[in-house]
Every structure is written in C-alpha cells, then in structure tokens.
Design a protein around this motif. Structure first.
Motif, PDB file in Angstrom:
ATOM      1  N   ILE A   1      64.756  -4.399  83.606  1.00 41.67           N
ATOM      2  CA  ILE A   1      63.392  -4.344  83.049  1.00 41.67           C
ATOM      3  C   ILE A   1      62.469  -3.686  84.068  1.00 41.67           C
ATOM      4  CG2 ILE A   1      61.370  -5.743  82.391  1.00 41.67           C
ATOM      5  CD1 ILE A   1      63.212  -7.845  81.252  1.00 41.67           C
ATOM      6  N   LEU A   2      61.609  -2.785  83.569  1.00 44.27           N
ATOM      7  CA  LEU A   2      60.493  -2.266  84.363  1.00 44.27           C
ATOM      8  C   LEU A   2      59.228  -2.712  83.654  1.00 44.27           C
ATOM      9  CD1 LEU A   2      59.400  -0.442  86.682  1.00 44.27           C
ATOM     10  CD2 LEU A   2      59.409   1.440  85.049  1.00 44.27           C
ATOM     11  N   ILE A   3      58.391  -3.502  84.321  1.00 38.39           N
ATOM     12  CA  ILE A   3      57.188  -4.031  83.667  1.00 38.39           C
ATOM     13  C   ILE A   3      55.959  -3.752  84.521  1.00 38.39           C
ATOM     14  CG2 ILE A   3      57.808  -6.339  84.598  1.00 38.39           C
ATOM     15  CD1 ILE A   3      56.083  -7.558  82.372  1.00 38.39           C
ATOM     16  N   SER A   4      54.953  -3.096  83.913  1.00 37.28           N
ATOM     17  CA  SER A   4      53.685  -2.943  84.627  1.00 37.28           C
ATOM     18  C   SER A   4      52.809  -4.108  84.225  1.00 37.28           C
ATOM     19  CB  SER A   4      53.010  -1.630  84.237  1.00 37.28           C
ATOM     20  OG  SER A   4      52.263  -1.796  83.042  1.00 37.28           O
ATOM     21  N   SER A   5      52.058  -4.647  85.180  1.00 38.91           N
ATOM     22  CA  SER A   5      51.197  -5.777  84.835  1.00 38.91           C
ATOM     23  C   SER A   5      50.056  -5.920  85.826  1.00 38.91           C
ATOM     24  CB  SER A   5      51.998  -7.072  84.807  1.00 38.91           C
ATOM     25  OG  SER A   5      51.166  -8.141  84.426  1.00 38.91           O
ATOM     26  N   HIS A   6      48.895  -6.328  85.284  1.00 39.28           N
ATOM     27  CA  HIS A   6      47.781  -6.714  86.162  1.00 39.28           C
ATOM     28  C   HIS A   6      47.907  -8.177  86.542  1.00 39.28           C
ATOM     29  CE1 HIS A   6      45.474  -3.133  84.630  1.00 39.28           C
ATOM     30  NE2 HIS A   6      45.349  -3.079  85.936  1.00 39.28           N
ATOM     31  N   ILE A   7      48.746  -8.904  85.806  1.00 37.70           N
ATOM     32  CA  ILE A   7      48.865 -10.342  86.065  1.00 37.70           C
ATOM     33  C   ILE A   7      49.947 -10.515  87.118  1.00 37.70           C
ATOM     34  CG2 ILE A   7      49.140 -12.628  85.027  1.00 37.70           C
ATOM     35  CD1 ILE A   7      48.467 -11.283  82.321  1.00 37.70           C
ATOM     36  N   THR A   8      49.531 -10.330  88.381  1.00 38.25           N
ATOM     37  CA  THR A   8      50.541 -10.299  89.442  1.00 38.25           C
ATOM     38  C   THR A   8      51.221 -11.656  89.611  1.00 38.25           C
ATOM     39  OG1 THR A   8      48.769 -10.592  91.027  1.00 38.25           O
ATOM     40  CG2 THR A   8      49.586  -8.360  90.742  1.00 38.25           C
ATOM     41  N   SER A   9      50.555 -12.742  89.173  1.00 37.67           N
ATOM     42  CA  SER A   9      51.225 -14.054  89.273  1.00 37.67           C
ATOM     43  C   SER A   9      52.474 -14.083  88.389  1.00 37.67           C
ATOM     44  CB  SER A   9      50.269 -15.187  88.888  1.00 37.67           C
ATOM     45  OG  SER A   9      49.815 -15.004  87.558  1.00 37.67           O
ATOM     46  N   ASP A  10      52.431 -13.374  87.238  1.00 37.31           N
ATOM     47  CA  ASP A  10      53.629 -13.263  86.390  1.00 37.31           C
ATOM     48  C   ASP A  10      54.751 -12.561  87.148  1.00 37.31           C
ATOM     49  OD1 ASP A  10      52.377 -14.499  84.308  1.00 37.31           O
ATOM     50  OD2 ASP A  10      52.234 -12.727  83.007  1.00 37.31           O
ATOM     51  N   LEU A  11      54.378 -11.498  87.855  1.00 35.41           N
ATOM     52  CA  LEU A  11      55.398 -10.732  88.589  1.00 35.41           C
ATOM     53  C   LEU A  11      55.925 -11.547  89.765  1.00 35.41           C
ATOM     54  CD1 LEU A  11      53.811  -7.166  88.532  1.00 35.41           C
ATOM     55  CD2 LEU A  11      55.436  -8.186  86.936  1.00 35.41           C
ATOM     56  N   GLU A  12      55.038 -12.311  90.407  1.00 33.46           N
ATOM     57  CA  GLU A  12      55.504 -13.152  91.514  1.00 33.46           C
ATOM     58  C   GLU A  12      56.526 -14.163  91.007  1.00 33.46           C
ATOM     59  OE1 GLU A  12      52.207 -14.643  93.862  1.00 33.46           O
ATOM     60  OE2 GLU A  12      51.625 -12.619  94.437  1.00 33.46           O
ATOM     61  N   LYS A  13      56.384 -14.532  89.721  1.00 28.93           N
ATOM     62  CA  LYS A  13      57.299 -15.511  89.128  1.00 28.93           C
ATOM     63  C   LYS A  13      58.657 -14.881  88.775  1.00 28.93           C
ATOM     64  CE  LYS A  13      55.053 -18.316  86.264  1.00 28.93           C
ATOM     65  NZ  LYS A  13      54.534 -18.817  84.965  1.00 28.93           N
ATOM     66  N   VAL A  14      58.651 -13.686  88.153  1.00 29.60           N
ATOM     67  CA  VAL A  14      59.923 -13.179  87.600  1.00 29.60           C
ATOM     68  C   VAL A  14      60.481 -11.898  88.227  1.00 29.60           C
ATOM     69  CG1 VAL A  14      59.546 -14.245  85.334  1.00 29.60           C
ATOM     70  CG2 VAL A  14      58.845 -11.857  85.686  1.00 29.60           C
ATOM     71  N   ALA A  15      59.656 -11.130  88.942  1.00 31.57           N
ATOM     72  CA  ALA A  15      60.157  -9.824  89.410  1.00 31.57           C
ATOM     73  C   ALA A  15      61.070  -9.978  90.625  1.00 31.57           C
ATOM     74  CB  ALA A  15      58.989  -8.900  89.755  1.00 31.57           C
ATOM     75  N   ASP A  16      62.115  -9.166  90.661  1.00 31.52           N
ATOM     76  CA  ASP A  16      62.994  -9.101  91.836  1.00 31.52           C
ATOM     77  C   ASP A  16      62.494  -8.037  92.809  1.00 31.52           C
ATOM     78  OD1 ASP A  16      65.227 -10.857  90.753  1.00 31.52           O
ATOM     79  OD2 ASP A  16      65.059  -9.334  89.188  1.00 31.52           O
ATOM     80  N   TYR A  17      61.902  -6.969  92.241  1.00 30.63           N
ATOM     81  CA  TYR A  17      61.416  -5.830  93.036  1.00 30.63           C
ATOM     82  C   TYR A  17      59.975  -5.550  92.637  1.00 30.63           C
ATOM     83  CZ  TYR A  17      66.317  -5.019  94.047  1.00 30.63           C
ATOM     84  OH  TYR A  17      67.612  -5.182  94.462  1.00 30.63           O
ATOM     85  N   ILE A  18      59.212  -5.001  93.560  1.00 32.16           N
ATOM     86  CA  ILE A  18      57.836  -4.588  93.272  1.00 32.16           C
ATOM     87  C   ILE A  18      57.689  -3.123  93.676  1.00 32.16           C
ATOM     88  CG2 ILE A  18      55.389  -4.876  93.893  1.00 32.16           C
ATOM     89  CD1 ILE A  18      56.373  -7.223  92.241  1.00 32.16           C
ATOM     90  N   ALA A  19      57.135  -2.326  92.767  1.00 31.11           N
ATOM     91  CA  ALA A  19      56.780  -0.939  93.082  1.00 31.11           C
ATOM     92  C   ALA A  19      55.262  -0.847  92.979  1.00 31.11           C
ATOM     93  CB  ALA A  19      57.441   0.011  92.080  1.00 31.11           C
ATOM     94  N   TYR A  20      54.637  -0.297  94.006  1.00 31.46           N
ATOM     95  CA  TYR A  20      53.173  -0.228  94.051  1.00 31.46           C
ATOM     96  C   TYR A  20      52.737   1.227  93.959  1.00 31.46           C
ATOM     97  CZ  TYR A  20      48.433  -0.986  95.890  1.00 31.46           C
ATOM     98  OH  TYR A  20      47.076  -1.011  96.064  1.00 31.46           O
TER      99      TYR A  20
END
Length: 263
Positions: A160-179
């Motif tokens: 999955i590649l997901i863009s989001s402003h809700i970074t708390s969601d990404l902190e919960k589920v993302a394995d990788y972060i691209a900025y």
C-alpha cells in the motif's frame, strides 16, 4: 529529479508533505491520470495501463456518480477489470454494512470511502494507492479502514502507498515513510528508524553554536529559545549529554522542515 519509491511486499508506505508538495500529482501520475512533466512513470515493472488490473485506487472522494446505486458500481467495474470478483465485492459490502440498493448520494463520507475501498479490493489488486483516504472520517471508521489496510498487507504479495495529512494514522500503520517537499523526495526510510533517528533539540543560541553542523537538519529561533531538528539522535546525546533532546513526531518533523531554516 526522478522520484524513486520502492514499497516492499507486505508493507505500507506513508507519503507525507505539506499541501502542494506533489503527493496527489505523484499518485495520479502513477495511475496515468496525469502525465509527468519529464520522463515516464514505471509501475509494477510496466506502464500504468498494463498495471491497472494490479492497482486498486481510493482517491480523496468517491469518484462514482452520485446517481448510481451501490450495486450498480459492480455492473460498471466488472467490465473494466477482468479480475473483478463478484463474491469478494459482496463480502466487502456485507462487512462494511453497505446495502446494494442504496443510492451513493445517500451515503455518508465514511460509507463512500468504504464503498471506494470495496470496489478497489474487489478486482484483487497487488498494490493499493490511497490519496487522503482517511481524511474527514471519524476515529472509529478510520480505525476500521486502517485494520483493512493491515489485513490487505498480511499477504506478502500486496503493498500500500497512502498519502495522508493524518500523520497519527501513519504512525500507527505505516512501515515506511516517504516525505515529499516541493516536488522532491527529502526522506524515505523505515518509520521506526526515522522516529528513532530524529529528535528535537531545545537549547540556547550559544549552545547551538557549539554543536557539530552535521547533526542539524533545520533550526527555529524565537526570542527566548532555539530549537533544532537533529539527525542521529543517539550519537548526538552521547556527544552532548547535557543538552535536552526530545522525541519528535512526523508532524513536528514536517513543521521543522517547512518553517525552519536549513542548516
């Protein structure tokens, strides 16, 4: 320059960046909706048209006509995707509590998002591309959708590649972060490594002048204090044990990079 993103199988990559950084453009160029200004988009080893069966997409709003019923979505999409799975679509509708007889215009934003997700999953894609898919949803619905994402990537052949402003969601589920910042890829790393590696230094101006510049990413000076985003946090703490270094969230990292002065 070119943006090279590798999302490993079985993982979720979160795409962050301020408004206008290029996140939606990047996702739309992956889908072949917009053409990149230079070069070409290569996805799943081929061009976007060939890869479309393998890609499920959920954009920030439901893109089906409001006048369709939920069950009509299948009638349209089973002609588009050879891999459409009627049983899977029905299972998703049941799981999400969506009635086939409902008109799309009667659905809440949360239900529209679940419909988009059901339609994306029903043609059995390998890659899900999601643009702000959790925006504007209440925490309970967001949590349900995040659980679906985690279930999807429990298969090592999925990503999955997901863009989001809700970074708390990404902190919960993302394995990788691209900025992404101003169309350029500033950082791309494992989420845990990023959160471990970066920190917020709070000190005086005099202290900051003594610090090795190699550790500084960005600084913010106010009348009373100086803050800096630093990298290699554990090394830094060993070198400067008397300085205060705090953990930093993805949100804080973004604010530092956008509003701070480059070091």
């Amino acid at each position: 320059g070119p943006i090279d993103l590798k999302v490993p199988g079985g993982s979720i990559m979160g795409l962050i960046g301020e408004n206008g950084a290029g996140k939606t453009t990047l996702i739309k160029s992956m889908l072949g909706i917009v053409k990149p200004t230079a070069g070409e988009t290569v996805l799943l080893g081929g061009d976007p048209d060939r890869a479309k069966e393998d890609i499920g997409m959920v954009l920030d709003d439901c893109f089906f006509s409001e006048y369709l019923r939920v069950r009509d979505v299948e009638t349209v999409l089973c002609r588009v995707f050879k891999t459409w799975d009627k049983g899977l679509y029905r299972d998703c509708l049941d799981k999400f509590g969506l009635s086939g007889a409902k008109n799309i215009k009667e659905l809440s934003r949360g239900m529209r998002m679940k419909l988009s997700l059901a339609a994306a999953l029903a043609h059995r894609p390998r890659l899900l591309l999601l643009d702000e898919a959790t925006a504007g949803l209440d925490p309970v619905v967001r949590d349900e959708i995040l659980d679906e994402f985690l279930a999807f990537v429990s298969d090592e052949d999925h990503a999955i590649l997901i863009s989001s402003h809700i970074t708390s969601d990404l902190e919960k589920v993302a394995d990788y972060i691209a900025y992404l910042h101003q169309g350029k890829l500033l950082l791309c790393d494992e989420k845990d490594r990023l959160l471990e590696s970066y920190g917020r230094l709070v000190c005086t101006k005099a202290d900051l002048e003594q610090v090795d510049r190699g550790y500084l990413v960005s600084t913010r000076k106010s009348q009373y204090s100086t803050e800096a985003l630093i990298r290699h946090k554990s090394d830094f703490k060993r070198l400067y044990p008397r300085l205060t270094v705090e953990s930093v969230s993805l949100d804080e990292m973004m604010v530092f990079v956008v509003k701070g002065e480059k070091s």
